[in-house]
Design a protein around this motif. Structure first.
Motif, PDB file in Angstrom:
ATOM      1  N   VAL A 244     -42.803  20.521 -25.961  1.00 40.74           N
ATOM      2  CA  VAL A 244     -41.951  19.327 -25.475  1.00 40.74           C
ATOM      3  C   VAL A 244     -41.643  19.401 -23.954  1.00 40.74           C
ATOM      4  O   VAL A 244     -40.966  20.668 -23.605  1.00 40.74           O
ATOM      5  N   GLU A 245     -41.369  18.558 -23.186  1.00 38.50           N
ATOM      6  CA  GLU A 245     -40.752  18.461 -22.032  1.00 38.50           C
ATOM      7  C   GLU A 245     -39.425  17.764 -22.015  1.00 38.50           C
ATOM      8  O   GLU A 245     -39.498  16.776 -22.730  1.00 38.50           O
ATOM      9  N   VAL A 246     -38.595  18.565 -21.690  1.00 40.50           N
ATOM     10  CA  VAL A 246     -37.120  18.125 -21.590  1.00 40.50           C
ATOM     11  C   VAL A 246     -36.573  17.894 -20.034  1.00 40.50           C
ATOM     12  O   VAL A 246     -36.592  18.941 -19.563  1.00 40.50           O
ATOM     13  N   GLU A 247     -36.104  16.808 -20.182  1.00 38.70           N
ATOM     14  CA  GLU A 247     -35.359  16.651 -18.593  1.00 38.70           C
ATOM     15  C   GLU A 247     -33.951  17.088 -18.617  1.00 38.70           C
ATOM     16  O   GLU A 247     -33.274  16.816 -19.566  1.00 38.70           O
TER      17      GLU A 247
ATOM     18  N   ASP B  30     -48.989  15.822 -21.740  1.00 39.29           N
ATOM     19  CA  ASP B  30     -47.688  16.499 -22.182  1.00 39.29           C
ATOM     20  C   ASP B  30     -46.790  15.678 -23.179  1.00 39.29           C
ATOM     21  O   ASP B  30     -47.231  14.352 -23.457  1.00 39.29           O
ATOM     22  N   VAL B  31     -45.846  16.109 -23.690  1.00 33.88           N
ATOM     23  CA  VAL B  31     -45.113  15.418 -24.628  1.00 33.88           C
ATOM     24  C   VAL B  31     -43.614  15.479 -23.975  1.00 33.88           C
ATOM     25  O   VAL B  31     -43.051  16.423 -23.720  1.00 33.88           O
ATOM     26  N   GLU B  32     -43.013  14.428 -23.996  1.00 35.15           N
ATOM     27  CA  GLU B  32     -41.742  14.063 -23.364  1.00 35.15           C
ATOM     28  C   GLU B  32     -40.547  13.955 -24.515  1.00 35.15           C
ATOM     29  O   GLU B  32     -40.730  13.151 -25.367  1.00 35.15           O
ATOM     30  N   ALA B  33     -39.442  14.665 -24.486  1.00 38.73           N
ATOM     31  CA  ALA B  33     -38.429  14.189 -25.240  1.00 38.73           C
ATOM     32  C   ALA B  33     -37.670  12.998 -25.016  1.00 38.73           C
ATOM     33  O   ALA B  33     -37.437  12.678 -23.841  1.00 38.73           O
TER      34      ALA B  33
END
Length: 325
Positions: free
Chosen positions: A57-60, A162-165
């Motif tokens: 997961v990609e977390v900003e 990708d996967v975004e939180a």
């Protein structure tokens, strides 16, 4: 897949190997397998066998993004499991994949940038012993595949996935993240649209298809991100002319200030009325998503109340170094 010694029991302790009956699955499907524990030099007891689904997961964080892993489902496969010295103990399991499980394979090939897997965790003397990850190739539902095929027919080219939180506005989600598959648009939109992102949010009865176009600005027009959302049943998705729907939406995006096309849950492309609501957002947002043939060429959490508690651990790279910049 990977037999390993249980370090908690020391030298001569039992070893464990988790085997999936099939590494291929689709969202909503029940996967099955076995946890095989080979007894060591003496009897042992495992307090609990836990299996979890994890994805990257990609977390900003402000202006930056960090990559980690999120556990989005955990089930117990057994408690108080006695392991006899020198004997093989087999514990069968089954896991129902959430309908929003990210797609990690298209056309039988791994989707670049995506990893979904099953992790085995054994609780021994109150302490967890986390095991290796067994990759799971999650293919698209038939309804999702029709949308991906349309991207290929229209001449889109795969960029990344990708996967975004986070959660999507106006869409009911079970999980605390969503997948984005990014595409470069067909050449006829060159200079007007730089990329298009595709997101699926599925449930047992409905498929929500979300499109996001990054429109290039110019001397006499503004740039920014423009969104389109399609709500259809899985059955209706199979009857929909997705190539026409996507191309029509993108043409409006390229020609005007923006276009947000919404299709009601029981509306489609066969004799039903369509409700178009144009919605343009200035500025640039997230980067954005892909389809079967193009992906094949390129490749030549939260469930219920569970929070992304595992996001700080990077099991995909085999280490515990936390987030990667």
């Amino acid at each position: 897949m990977f037999k390993r010694m249980l370090s908690a029991f020391g030298v001569g302790g039992p070893s464990v190997d988790t085997v999936l009956d099939s590494p291929h699955a689709v969202p909503g499907e029940v996967i099955t397998g076995q946890v095989r524990i080979q007894g060591g030099s003496s009897d042992a007891q495992i307090e609990e066998i836990l299996l979890s689904l994890v994805t990257r997961v990609e977390v900003e964080h402000g202006d930056h993004e960090r990559a980690g892993t999120a556990e989005f489902l955990r089930v117990s496969a057994g408690r108080k499991v006695k392991v006899t010295a020198g004997q093989l103990t087999t514990v069968p399991f089954q896991i129902a994949l959430p309908w929003e499980t990210p797609v990690s394979a298209v056309g039988g090939r791994e989707l670049p940038g995506m990893v979904v897997g099953v992790r085995t965790e054994l609780v021994i003397a109150g302490a967890p012993d986390k095991g290796d990850l067994d990759p799971l190739l999650v293919g698209p539902l038939e309804s999702q595949d029709r949308v991906l095929e349309a991207f290929g027919e229209l001449g889109f080219s795969f960029r990344s996935a990708d996967v975004e939180a986070g959660r999507l506005h106006g869409v009911r989600q079970e999980l605390g993240f969503f997948q984005e598959i990014e595409f470069f648009p067909p050449s006829r939109y060159a200079g007007r649209v730089s990329q298009v992102e595709l997101t699926f949010v599925a449930s047992p009865s409905e498929l929500v298809v979300i499109l996001e176009a990054d429109k290039r600005g110019g001397m006499f027009r503004s740039g920014g991100d423009t969104f389109g959302r399609f709500h259809v049943s899985h059955e209706e998705a199979l009857r929909t002319d997705w190539a026409a729907a996507i191309d029509g939406w993108l043409a409006k995006v390229a020609e005007s200030g923006g276009g947000h096309a919404m299709f009601g849950g029981h509306q489609g492309h066969h004799g039903h009325d369509h409700d178009y609501d144009y919605d343009h957002h200035g500025g640039h947002g997230r980067r954005g998503m892909g389809m079967g043939g193009v992906v094949a060429g390129a490749a030549a959490g939260v469930v219920g109340g569970m929070i992304l508690g595992e996001v700080m651990e990077d099991v995909f790279d085999g280490g515990d170094e936390g987030f990667e910049e």
